[in-house]
Structure formats: C-alpha cells, structure tokens
Design a protein around this motif. Structure first.
Motif, PDB file in Angstrom:
ATOM      1  N   LEU A  55      21.783 102.341 -28.692  1.00 37.29           N
ATOM      2  CA  LEU A  55      22.176 101.286 -27.758  1.00 37.29           C
ATOM      3  C   LEU A  55      23.305 100.392 -28.261  1.00 37.29           C
ATOM      4  O   LEU A  55      23.738  99.485 -27.550  1.00 37.29           O
ATOM      5  CB  LEU A  55      20.950 100.431 -27.402  1.00 37.29           C
ATOM      6  CG  LEU A  55      19.914 101.148 -26.539  1.00 37.29           C
ATOM      7  CD1 LEU A  55      18.672 100.289 -26.374  1.00 37.29           C
ATOM      8  CD2 LEU A  55      20.500 101.518 -25.178  1.00 37.29           C
ATOM      9  N   LEU A  56      23.799 100.634 -29.453  1.00 38.25           N
ATOM     10  CA  LEU A  56      24.959  99.878 -29.937  1.00 38.25           C
ATOM     11  C   LEU A  56      26.195 100.292 -29.140  1.00 38.25           C
ATOM     12  O   LEU A  56      26.255 101.386 -28.583  1.00 38.25           O
ATOM     13  CB  LEU A  56      25.175 100.121 -31.433  1.00 38.25           C
ATOM     14  CG  LEU A  56      24.035  99.655 -32.343  1.00 38.25           C
ATOM     15  CD1 LEU A  56      24.331 100.045 -33.780  1.00 38.25           C
ATOM     16  CD2 LEU A  56      23.805  98.161 -32.228  1.00 38.25           C
ATOM     17  N   LYS A  57      27.191  99.437 -29.098  1.00 34.47           N
ATOM     18  CA  LYS A  57      28.406  99.694 -28.305  1.00 34.47           C
ATOM     19  C   LYS A  57      29.404 100.516 -29.115  1.00 34.47           C
ATOM     20  O   LYS A  57      30.481 100.051 -29.485  1.00 34.47           O
ATOM     21  CB  LYS A  57      29.028  98.366 -27.879  1.00 34.47           C
ATOM     22  CG  LYS A  57      28.137  97.553 -26.977  1.00 34.47           C
ATOM     23  CD  LYS A  57      28.807  96.233 -26.674  1.00 34.47           C
ATOM     24  CE  LYS A  57      27.933  95.319 -25.869  1.00 34.47           C
ATOM     25  NZ  LYS A  57      28.552  94.014 -25.673  1.00 34.47           N
ATOM     26  N   TRP A  58      29.060 101.745 -29.370  1.00 32.76           N
ATOM     27  CA  TRP A  58      29.879 102.615 -30.213  1.00 32.76           C
ATOM     28  C   TRP A  58      31.294 102.792 -29.683  1.00 32.76           C
ATOM     29  O   TRP A  58      32.244 102.879 -30.462  1.00 32.76           O
ATOM     30  CB  TRP A  58      29.201 103.981 -30.369  1.00 32.76           C
ATOM     31  CG  TRP A  58      27.953 103.891 -31.170  1.00 32.76           C
ATOM     32  CD1 TRP A  58      26.674 103.767 -30.692  1.00 32.76           C
ATOM     33  CD2 TRP A  58      27.851 103.871 -32.589  1.00 32.76           C
ATOM     34  NE1 TRP A  58      25.794 103.669 -31.728  1.00 32.76           N
ATOM     35  CE2 TRP A  58      26.487 103.740 -32.909  1.00 32.76           C
ATOM     36  CE3 TRP A  58      28.770 103.945 -33.617  1.00 32.76           C
ATOM     37  CZ2 TRP A  58      26.026 103.688 -34.216  1.00 32.76           C
ATOM     38  CZ3 TRP A  58      28.309 103.901 -34.920  1.00 32.76           C
ATOM     39  CH2 TRP A  58      26.958 103.771 -35.212  1.00 32.76           C
ATOM     40  N   SER A  59      31.458 102.862 -28.394  1.00 28.85           N
ATOM     41  CA  SER A  59      32.772 103.139 -27.820  1.00 28.85           C
ATOM     42  C   SER A  59      33.785 102.035 -28.111  1.00 28.85           C
ATOM     43  O   SER A  59      34.981 102.246 -27.975  1.00 28.85           O
ATOM     44  CB  SER A  59      32.661 103.353 -26.310  1.00 28.85           C
ATOM     45  OG  SER A  59      32.188 102.172 -25.687  1.00 28.85           O
ATOM     46  N   GLU A  60      33.322 100.870 -28.521  1.00 27.63           N
ATOM     47  CA  GLU A  60      34.229  99.765 -28.819  1.00 27.63           C
ATOM     48  C   GLU A  60      34.757  99.801 -30.250  1.00 27.63           C
ATOM     49  O   GLU A  60      35.518  98.928 -30.650  1.00 27.63           O
ATOM     50  CB  GLU A  60      33.516  98.438 -28.556  1.00 27.63           C
ATOM     51  CG  GLU A  60      33.172  98.255 -27.089  1.00 27.63           C
ATOM     52  CD  GLU A  60      32.475  96.945 -26.798  1.00 27.63           C
ATOM     53  OE1 GLU A  60      32.459  96.056 -27.674  1.00 27.63           O
ATOM     54  OE2 GLU A  60      31.944  96.815 -25.682  1.00 27.63           O
ATOM     55  N   GLU A  65      38.404 111.738 -35.876  1.00 29.80           N
ATOM     56  CA  GLU A  65      38.409 113.108 -35.385  1.00 29.80           C
ATOM     57  C   GLU A  65      37.943 114.018 -36.507  1.00 29.80           C
ATOM     58  O   GLU A  65      38.450 113.972 -37.610  1.00 29.80           O
ATOM     59  CB  GLU A  65      39.814 113.511 -34.941  1.00 29.80           C
ATOM     60  CG  GLU A  65      40.281 112.758 -33.720  1.00 29.80           C
ATOM     61  CD  GLU A  65      41.640 113.229 -33.234  1.00 29.80           C
ATOM     62  OE1 GLU A  65      41.996 114.404 -33.444  1.00 29.80           O
ATOM     63  OE2 GLU A  65      42.338 112.398 -32.640  1.00 29.80           O
ATOM     64  N   ASP A  66      36.914 114.792 -36.206  1.00 29.29           N
ATOM     65  CA  ASP A  66      36.565 115.824 -37.168  1.00 29.29           C
ATOM     66  C   ASP A  66      37.098 117.133 -36.596  1.00 29.29           C
ATOM     67  O   ASP A  66      37.890 117.140 -35.663  1.00 29.29           O
ATOM     68  CB  ASP A  66      35.065 115.847 -37.480  1.00 29.29           C
ATOM     69  CG  ASP A  66      34.201 116.365 -36.332  1.00 29.29           C
ATOM     70  OD1 ASP A  66      34.748 116.821 -35.313  1.00 29.29           O
ATOM     71  OD2 ASP A  66      32.967 116.321 -36.472  1.00 29.29           O
ATOM     72  N   ARG A  67      36.698 118.203 -37.120  1.00 28.18           N
ATOM     73  CA  ARG A  67      37.255 119.497 -36.674  1.00 28.18           C
ATOM     74  C   ARG A  67      37.059 119.769 -35.194  1.00 28.18           C
ATOM     75  O   ARG A  67      37.895 120.387 -34.562  1.00 28.18           O
ATOM     76  CB  ARG A  67      36.582 120.626 -37.435  1.00 28.18           C
ATOM     77  CG  ARG A  67      37.035 120.784 -38.811  1.00 28.18           C
ATOM     78  CD  ARG A  67      36.341 121.986 -39.361  1.00 28.18           C
ATOM     79  NE  ARG A  67      37.036 122.456 -40.516  1.00 28.18           N
ATOM     80  CZ  ARG A  67      36.527 123.308 -41.358  1.00 28.18           C
ATOM     81  NH1 ARG A  67      35.324 123.781 -41.170  1.00 28.18           N
ATOM     82  NH2 ARG A  67      37.229 123.697 -42.388  1.00 28.18           N
ATOM     83  N   TYR A  68      35.955 119.326 -34.660  1.00 30.37           N
ATOM     84  CA  TYR A  68      35.576 119.770 -33.326  1.00 30.37           C
ATOM     85  C   TYR A  68      35.531 118.681 -32.264  1.00 30.37           C
ATOM     86  O   TYR A  68      35.546 118.979 -31.080  1.00 30.37           O
ATOM     87  CB  TYR A  68      34.197 120.440 -33.390  1.00 30.37           C
ATOM     88  CG  TYR A  68      34.157 121.534 -34.432  1.00 30.37           C
ATOM     89  CD1 TYR A  68      34.822 122.738 -34.237  1.00 30.37           C
ATOM     90  CD2 TYR A  68      33.493 121.340 -35.633  1.00 30.37           C
ATOM     91  CE1 TYR A  68      34.805 123.724 -35.205  1.00 30.37           C
ATOM     92  CE2 TYR A  68      33.468 122.331 -36.601  1.00 30.37           C
ATOM     93  CZ  TYR A  68      34.120 123.521 -36.388  1.00 30.37           C
ATOM     94  OH  TYR A  68      34.109 124.498 -37.335  1.00 30.37           O
ATOM     95  N   GLU A  69      35.441 117.439 -32.691  1.00 28.02           N
ATOM     96  CA  GLU A  69      35.279 116.379 -31.692  1.00 28.02           C
ATOM     97  C   GLU A  69      35.725 115.030 -32.251  1.00 28.02           C
ATOM     98  O   GLU A  69      35.945 114.880 -33.439  1.00 28.02           O
ATOM     99  CB  GLU A  69      33.814 116.291 -31.264  1.00 28.02           C
ATOM    100  CG  GLU A  69      32.892 115.884 -32.389  1.00 28.02           C
ATOM    101  CD  GLU A  69      31.424 115.868 -31.989  1.00 28.02           C
ATOM    102  OE1 GLU A  69      31.130 115.629 -30.816  1.00 28.02           O
ATOM    103  OE2 GLU A  69      30.590 116.081 -32.876  1.00 28.02           O
ATOM    104  N   GLU A  70      35.839 114.072 -31.339  1.00 29.92           N
ATOM    105  CA  GLU A  70      36.099 112.703 -31.744  1.00 29.92           C
ATOM    106  C   GLU A  70      34.760 111.974 -31.788  1.00 29.92           C
ATOM    107  O   GLU A  70      33.922 112.153 -30.904  1.00 29.92           O
ATOM    108  CB  GLU A  70      37.006 111.999 -30.735  1.00 29.92           C
ATOM    109  CG  GLU A  70      38.411 112.515 -30.741  1.00 29.92           C
ATOM    110  CD  GLU A  70      39.313 111.736 -29.790  1.00 29.92           C
ATOM    111  OE1 GLU A  70      38.788 110.942 -28.976  1.00 29.92           O
ATOM    112  OE2 GLU A  70      40.530 111.916 -29.859  1.00 29.92           O
ATOM    113  N   ILE A  71      34.564 111.180 -32.821  1.00 22.32           N
ATOM    114  CA  ILE A  71      33.327 110.422 -32.940  1.00 22.32           C
ATOM    115  C   ILE A  71      33.654 108.952 -33.228  1.00 22.32           C
ATOM    116  O   ILE A  71      34.625 108.654 -33.905  1.00 22.32           O
ATOM    117  CB  ILE A  71      32.400 110.983 -34.043  1.00 22.32           C
ATOM    118  CG1 ILE A  71      33.137 111.069 -35.382  1.00 22.32           C
ATOM    119  CG2 ILE A  71      31.840 112.332 -33.656  1.00 22.32           C
ATOM    120  CD1 ILE A  71      32.270 111.485 -36.545  1.00 22.32           C
TER     121      ILE A  71
END
Length: 151
Positions: A55-60, A65-71
């Motif tokens: 529930l933390l606001k991670w998108s902020e 970027e790792d090999r396969y996705e953005e985190i």
C-alpha cells in the motif's frame, strides 16, 4: 515572486494514504491468539508487513530498469517517511484548517503572533508542540517506533 496563499500550508493532502491507515488500524486482525503456534503467527505478521508494503505509494519514487522490467524502489528511510507521513496526515486532518492558518500567519506575518519564530524549524517545532496537545507523547512514540534518533 507572488506566492499563492492557498499553496502555503502545513497539512498536505498529497501525503494522505487512507488505505494504508485503514490497514494499520486493522493490525489486531493479524495477531493470532497466544495458543497459535509461532509459525502461524510468523505467517500472519509477514502477511501484515506484505500488505503495508503493497500500500505504499511506490509509483511516486524512482524507477530502476532491470533486464526485463522497470521497478519502483524506495530506500528504508523513504519507506519510513511514507509510513510516518500517512499516519501524521491522518492525525492532522481534523485540525487542518487551524494548522494551515497558523502556518500561513507565520509565513506572511499576518498578525505577528508567530514572529518570534525565525526559522522553519522553529515554527515546525511549535506546530509539533501544538499537535502534542491533542496527541500526548506523539513525538516520543514516533521516535521510539520509527527509530528516528538512531540515524
């Protein structure tokens, strides 16, 4: 530079995270009886922590970027700040108008009532003292449970 008075405040709605506050209120649901085996309590406690983190606001926060996705990532301090902000906002909302009015009065020196505070830190400490009237030991509890003085 003209500052819009409405932009000057002490309580910021952007800090709200009511789903997180609601989960924190339900903490006891995750505490099993004393008769429950420790392994079950570990699973329940980990489940609570998992929900809090979710529930933390991670998108902020920054993106890696790792090999396969953005985190999205947060530091430990940012996670603590996010939790404290959500709880503090929830505690401040009932007094939002009064607190924001006091902050604006200080910022614009409307009445001179807060002129003795020369710095933001001094005024901020005064505002915290005002909240302590409503929530006794607020700062001590935050220092203890958020380990503020251990940095």
């Amino acid at each position: 530079m003209d500052i819009n008075r409405d932009d000057v405040k002490w309580v910021y709605p952007e800090l709200a995270n009511e789903p997180l506050v609601e989960l924190l209120r339900r903490f006891k649901e995750y505490v099993l009886s004393d008769d429950a085996p420790e392994w079950q309590q570990l699973i329940a406690a980990a489940g609570f922590v998992n929900e809090v983190v979710r529930l933390l606001k991670w998108s902020e926060y920054r993106t890696l970027e790792d090999r396969y996705e953005e985190i999205n990532v947060m530091s430990c301090d940012e996670i603590r700040d996010e939790l404290m902000s959500a709880v503090n906002y929830h505690l401040e909302v009932p007094f939002e108008e009064k607190l924001n009015s006091m902050w604006r009065d200080w910022e614009f020196n409307d009445t001179g009532k807060y002129a003795k505070f020369d710095t933001i830190d001094e005024m901020n400490n005064f505002m915290c003292d005002c909240l302590e009237i409503e929530y006794s030991n607020l700062l001590e509890l935050e220092k203890k449970y958020f380990r503020i003085d251990e940095e």
